[in-house]
Design a protein around this motif. Structure first.
Motif, PDB file in Angstrom:
ATOM      1  N   TRP A 194     -11.636 109.991 -19.933  1.00  0.00           N
ATOM      2  CA  TRP A 194     -10.847 110.844 -19.440  1.00  0.00           C
ATOM      3  C   TRP A 194     -10.437 109.727 -18.065  1.00  0.00           C
ATOM      4  N   GLY A 195     -10.596 108.375 -18.202  1.00  0.00           N
ATOM      5  CA  GLY A 195     -10.230 107.806 -17.187  1.00  0.00           C
ATOM      6  C   GLY A 195      -9.078 107.789 -17.314  1.00  0.00           C
ATOM      7  N   ASN A 196      -8.414 107.449 -18.580  1.00  0.00           N
ATOM      8  CA  ASN A 196      -6.742 107.077 -18.340  1.00  0.00           C
ATOM      9  C   ASN A 196      -6.149 108.810 -17.715  1.00  0.00           C
ATOM     10  N   TRP A 197      -7.203 110.032 -18.005  1.00  0.00           N
ATOM     11  CA  TRP A 197      -6.873 110.698 -17.517  1.00  0.00           C
ATOM     12  C   TRP A 197      -6.163 110.736 -15.678  1.00  0.00           C
ATOM     13  N   PHE A 198      -6.764 110.227 -15.150  1.00  0.00           N
ATOM     14  CA  PHE A 198      -6.676 109.351 -14.056  1.00  0.00           C
ATOM     15  C   PHE A 198      -5.750 108.559 -13.500  1.00  0.00           C
ATOM     16  N   ASN A 199      -5.499 107.596 -14.581  1.00  0.00           N
ATOM     17  CA  ASN A 199      -4.266 106.955 -13.777  1.00  0.00           C
ATOM     18  C   ASN A 199      -2.888 107.423 -14.904  1.00  0.00           C
ATOM     19  N   GLN A 200      -2.864 108.611 -15.145  1.00  0.00           N
ATOM     20  CA  GLN A 200      -2.177 109.074 -16.020  1.00  0.00           C
ATOM     21  C   GLN A 200      -1.414 107.922 -16.768  1.00  0.00           C
ATOM     22  N   GLU A 201      -2.098 107.782 -17.924  1.00  0.00           N
ATOM     23  CA  GLU A 201      -1.603 106.562 -18.932  1.00  0.00           C
ATOM     24  C   GLU A 201      -2.019 106.907 -20.232  1.00  0.00           C
ATOM     25  N   LEU A 202      -1.730 106.217 -21.153  1.00  0.00           N
ATOM     26  CA  LEU A 202      -1.897 106.298 -23.158  1.00  0.00           C
ATOM     27  C   LEU A 202      -1.621 107.799 -23.753  1.00  0.00           C
TER      28      LEU A 202
END
Length: 323
Positions: free
Chosen positions: A142-150
């Motif tokens: 979910w950290g990728n969701w916060f960063n809008q990545e991957l």
């Protein structure tokens, strides 16, 4: 027409005065706590000491973070060392970028060091923490969701992820939420390992190997959906090849280990057994001392009773003479 989608956060960091609070970092931290908590419960259930998992995690977690970052930087070196890039960004782990392959590899080295210091078999420790690691990955994604990545390929499915940022070459639109796919897959992997461990009494590292094999299976097809820049070998993304190779190694380990060392370890932490033995000896000693004290008290009571009987006999004889 967009009827439904998963919104992206407008920002991945909040500021508490001058202190940045990053969603990516929080996801990693929460995941670590969940992994240690569940690992401790499983370790104690196997006969180990409470707190041992956390003590070894002090070694494993830093090594894992370093390994994950190294793998990411090496495999995506152009993001940090190509023209126009600042190599200092390679150290900014809070901005995202951890490779699970490097995290597991170097994290295992740290865990091995911790296990050696405590005289604990590394495979048993790995089996205990395996489901927790999968849950930690599920949370960390979910950290990728916060960063809008991957994210994945464009889609108009109701659960599509809406990307709003245009930084670093992003194109706003709706895409497959591969972070969510992997998060759900990791939850399924954790539940699979817990079930299989209870059903088949997995030991000697086979629960951990099952986690690795199951994760690689999902990572292969999820990686294939991603559209972020990546190195390719024979037209296939590098991480897909890595998943295939690691999967084969994990399955091979399960087969060979089951033949050479069937069953599960009887003792996972010798010190815990010694504690139990010492506790039993202390209890037996206390019981013996209590029994001795009781016998002494009974003897004293018997002597007092005999003295009283003698006194009564003397008094009776004196009375008889007077009579």
């Amino acid at each position: 027409m967009e009827l439904a989608y998963i919104p992206s956060p407008s920002r991945g960091v909040l500021y508490l005065g001058p202190i940045p609070l990053r969603g990516y970092a929080f996801c990693i931290i929460i995941g670590v706590f969940v992994a240690v908590w569940l690992g401790n419960k499983r370790w104690v259930a196997r006969g180990g000491r409470a707190g041992t998992v956390a003590d070894i995690a002090v070694w494993a977690v830093p090594f894992g973070l370093i390994g994950g970052r190294l793998y990411h930087v090496i495999t995506d070196y152009e993001l940090y060392f190509s023209e126009g890039r600042d190599w200092v960004d390679a150290f900014k782990i809070w901005e995202g970028g951890l490779g699970i392959w490097g995290a597991i590899a170097l994290g295992a080295l740290g865990a091995w060091i911790g296990c050696r210091r405590r005289g604990i078999p590394m495979p048993a420790y790995a089996d205990a923490v395996a489901p927790g690691i999968a849950f930690a990955q599920a949370i960390g994604r979910w950290g990728n969701w916060f960063n809008q990545e991957l994210y994945g390929k464009p889609t108009d499915l109701p659960w599509a992820l809406k990307i709003t940022s245009s930084a670093d070459g992003r194109v706003p639109g709706t895409y497959h939420p591969t972070f969510l796919y992997e998060s759900l897959w990791c939850i399924g992997v954790a539940l699979l390992v817990i079930w299989a461990d209870r059903r088949f009494k997995l030991g000697h590292g086979r629960a951990f190997a099952l986690y690795v094999a199951a994760y690689c299976t999902g990572r292969g097809w999820i990686e294939y959906m991603r559209i972020d820049d990546a190195h390719h070998i024979l037209g296939v993304r590098l991480n897909v090849w890595t998943a295939i190779l690691v999967f084969l190694l994990a399955v091979t380990y399960i087969v060979v280990s089951a033949k050479k060392r069937p069953g599960r370890e009887a003792v996972v932490e010798p010190a815990a057994v010694d504690d139990d033995a010492s506790g039993g000896e202390s209890e037996n000693t206390a019981n013996a001392e209590g029994a001795d004290a009781a016998d002494a008290a009974d003897s004293a009571d018997s002597e007092d009773s005999e003295d009283d009987a003698e006194d009564d006999a003397k008094d009776g004889a004196g009375s008889a003479k007077k009579t």
